[in-house]
Design a protein around this motif. Structure first.
Motif, PDB file in Angstrom:
ATOM      1  N   LEU A  28      22.245  15.857  43.704  1.00  8.96           N
ATOM      2  CA  LEU A  28      22.546  14.766  42.778  1.00  8.96           C
ATOM      3  C   LEU A  28      22.398  15.190  41.326  1.00  8.96           C
ATOM      4  CD1 LEU A  28      20.967  11.622  44.470  1.00  8.96           C
ATOM      5  CD2 LEU A  28      23.397  12.139  44.150  1.00  8.96           C
ATOM      6  N   ASP A  29      21.766  16.323  41.104  1.00  7.15           N
ATOM      7  CA  ASP A  29      21.585  16.792  39.738  1.00  7.15           C
ATOM      8  C   ASP A  29      22.926  17.081  39.072  1.00  7.15           C
ATOM      9  OD1 ASP A  29      19.970  19.430  37.956  1.00  7.15           O
ATOM     10  OD2 ASP A  29      19.569  17.280  37.790  1.00  7.15           O
ATOM     11  N   TYR A  30      23.975  17.293  39.880  1.00  9.04           N
ATOM     12  CA  TYR A  30      25.290  17.568  39.323  1.00  9.04           C
ATOM     13  C   TYR A  30      26.047  16.293  38.951  1.00  9.04           C
ATOM     14  CZ  TYR A  30      24.592  22.210  41.382  1.00  9.04           C
ATOM     15  OH  TYR A  30      24.091  23.442  41.720  1.00  9.04           O
ATOM     16  N   TYR A  31      25.470  15.155  39.275  1.00 11.26           N
ATOM     17  CA  TYR A  31      26.168  13.877  39.149  1.00 11.26           C
ATOM     18  C   TYR A  31      25.491  12.952  38.155  1.00 11.26           C
ATOM     19  CZ  TYR A  31      28.534  15.187  43.496  1.00 11.26           C
ATOM     20  OH  TYR A  31      29.273  15.829  44.452  1.00 11.26           O
ATOM     21  N   THR A  32      26.282  12.087  37.573  1.00 13.00           N
ATOM     22  CA  THR A  32      25.748  10.942  36.861  1.00 13.00           C
ATOM     23  C   THR A  32      25.625   9.804  37.874  1.00 13.00           C
ATOM     24  OG1 THR A  32      26.645  11.551  34.713  1.00 13.00           O
ATOM     25  CG2 THR A  32      26.196   9.216  35.082  1.00 13.00           C
ATOM     26  N   ILE A  33      24.439   9.215  37.926  1.00 13.84           N
ATOM     27  CA  ILE A  33      24.140   8.145  38.876  1.00 13.84           C
ATOM     28  C   ILE A  33      24.025   6.824  38.126  1.00 13.84           C
ATOM     29  CG2 ILE A  33      22.625   7.373  40.724  1.00 13.84           C
ATOM     30  CD1 ILE A  33      23.821  10.171  41.129  1.00 13.84           C
ATOM     31  N   GLY A  34      24.659   5.815  38.665  1.00 14.83           N
ATOM     32  CA  GLY A  34      24.562   4.486  38.072  1.00 14.83           C
ATOM     33  C   GLY A  34      24.047   3.477  39.075  1.00 14.83           C
ATOM     34  N   GLU A  45      27.489  -6.070  37.319  1.00 12.98           N
ATOM     35  CA  GLU A  45      27.026  -5.651  35.997  1.00 12.98           C
ATOM     36  C   GLU A  45      26.197  -4.378  36.102  1.00 12.98           C
ATOM     37  OE1 GLU A  45      24.300  -8.283  34.020  1.00 12.98           O
ATOM     38  OE2 GLU A  45      22.993  -8.470  35.757  1.00 12.98           O
ATOM     39  N   TRP A  46      26.285  -3.617  35.034  1.00 15.95           N
ATOM     40  CA  TRP A  46      25.557  -2.360  34.960  1.00 15.95           C
ATOM     41  C   TRP A  46      24.079  -2.607  34.719  1.00 15.95           C
ATOM     42  CZ3 TRP A  46      23.381  -0.178  30.331  1.00 15.95           C
ATOM     43  CH2 TRP A  46      22.914   1.142  30.473  1.00 15.95           C
ATOM     44  N   VAL A  47      23.231  -1.801  35.377  1.00 17.50           N
ATOM     45  CA  VAL A  47      21.786  -1.908  35.240  1.00 17.50           C
ATOM     46  C   VAL A  47      21.202  -0.666  34.568  1.00 17.50           C
ATOM     47  CG1 VAL A  47      19.609  -2.090  36.504  1.00 17.50           C
ATOM     48  CG2 VAL A  47      21.602  -3.404  37.261  1.00 17.50           C
ATOM     49  N   SER A  48      21.565   0.510  35.084  1.00 15.45           N
ATOM     50  CA  SER A  48      20.936   1.728  34.595  1.00 15.45           C
ATOM     51  C   SER A  48      21.767   2.921  35.016  1.00 15.45           C
ATOM     52  CB  SER A  48      19.532   1.853  35.191  1.00 15.45           C
ATOM     53  OG  SER A  48      18.912   3.064  34.794  1.00 15.45           O
ATOM     54  N   SER A  49      21.635   4.020  34.265  1.00 19.93           N
ATOM     55  CA  SER A  49      22.275   5.269  34.632  1.00 19.93           C
ATOM     56  C   SER A  49      21.399   6.439  34.227  1.00 19.93           C
ATOM     57  CB  SER A  49      23.640   5.432  33.950  1.00 19.93           C
ATOM     58  OG  SER A  49      24.572   4.491  34.408  1.00 19.93           O
ATOM     59  N   VAL A  50      21.524   7.513  34.981  1.00 18.17           N
ATOM     60  CA  VAL A  50      20.947   8.796  34.586  1.00 18.17           C
ATOM     61  C   VAL A  50      22.076   9.811  34.624  1.00 18.17           C
ATOM     62  CG1 VAL A  50      20.149   9.261  36.962  1.00 18.17           C
ATOM     63  CG2 VAL A  50      19.204  10.562  35.040  1.00 18.17           C
ATOM     64  N   ARG A  51      22.222  10.513  33.529  1.00 19.55           N
ATOM     65  CA  ARG A  51      23.324  11.460  33.429  1.00 19.55           C
ATOM     66  C   ARG A  51      22.989  12.745  34.180  1.00 19.55           C
ATOM     67  NH1 ARG A  51      24.626  11.446  27.135  1.00 19.55           N
ATOM     68  NH2 ARG A  51      26.628  12.371  27.705  1.00 19.55           N
ATOM     69  N   SER A  52      23.996  13.530  34.472  1.00 22.43           N
ATOM     70  CA  SER A  52      23.811  14.756  35.232  1.00 22.43           C
ATOM     71  C   SER A  52      22.848  15.692  34.522  1.00 22.43           C
ATOM     72  CB  SER A  52      25.161  15.444  35.443  1.00 22.43           C
ATOM     73  OG  SER A  52      25.739  15.805  34.217  1.00 22.43           O
ATOM     74  N   SER A  53      22.138  16.484  35.317  1.00 23.29           N
ATOM     75  CA  SER A  53      21.153  17.447  34.819  1.00 23.29           C
ATOM     76  C   SER A  53      20.083  16.789  33.957  1.00 23.29           C
ATOM     77  CB  SER A  53      21.853  18.573  34.028  1.00 23.29           C
ATOM     78  OG  SER A  53      22.790  19.235  34.846  1.00 23.29           O
ATOM     79  N   GLY A  54      19.834  15.497  34.207  1.00 22.43           N
ATOM     80  CA  GLY A  54      18.771  14.800  33.501  1.00 22.43           C
ATOM     81  C   GLY A  54      19.028  14.577  32.038  1.00 22.43           C
ATOM     82  N   HIS A  55      20.273  14.597  31.625  1.00 26.26           N
ATOM     83  CA  HIS A  55      20.587  14.444  30.207  1.00 26.26           C
ATOM     84  C   HIS A  55      20.619  12.987  29.792  1.00 26.26           C
ATOM     85  CE1 HIS A  55      22.641  18.652  30.255  1.00 26.26           C
ATOM     86  NE2 HIS A  55      21.351  18.738  30.075  1.00 26.26           N
TER      87      HIS A  55
END
Length: 126
Positions: A28-34, A45-55
């Motif tokens: 999952l580190d290669y992905y942006t998760i929402g 509705e959107w709640v939260s996201s973490v961008r790929s590689s923890g960015h």
């Protein structure tokens, strides 16, 4: 990549839940998760996201300060920790992903994510 969301349930106002989004396949580190949610009769509705590689980790104003998001790269799972839950948090919660990074202005758009898990129901009620 197959996503499996879990952890929903019934909780009293002020309580906590931790949702999990487990993935089979590449890290999952290669992905942006929402994380998104959809209340009865409401739009998703959107709640939260973490961008790929923890960015960067981002939250909707409605949950900022109450929800946190973390990754477990060993388990290939992303967690949404939800604290101080309110009745208005009641919804079906979905996790979604997209390979690579997403610019900040697009993180909250559902059509940017191309892989969705099934939802998990969170009910906040006394």
């Amino acid at each position: 990549v197959q996503l499996q969301a879990s952890g929903g349930g019934l909780v009293q106002p002020g309580g906590s839940l931790r949702l999990s989004c487990a993935a089979s396949g590449p890290s999952l580190d290669y992905y942006t998760i929402g994380w998104f949610r959809q209340g009865l009769g409401k739009e998703r509705e959107w709640v939260s996201s973490v961008r790929s590689s923890g960015h960067g980790t981002y939250f909707a104003d409605s949950v900022k300060g109450r929800f946190t998001l973390s990754r477990d790269n060993v388990k290939n799972t992303v967690y949404l920790q939800m604290n101080s839950l309110k009745p208005e948090d009641t919804a079906v919660y979905y996790c979604a992903l997209r390979f690579g990074s997403i610019i900040m202005s697009n993180l909250r758009k559902t059509n940017v994510y191309d892989n969705w898990g099934q939802g998990t129901l969170v009910t906040v009620s006394s």
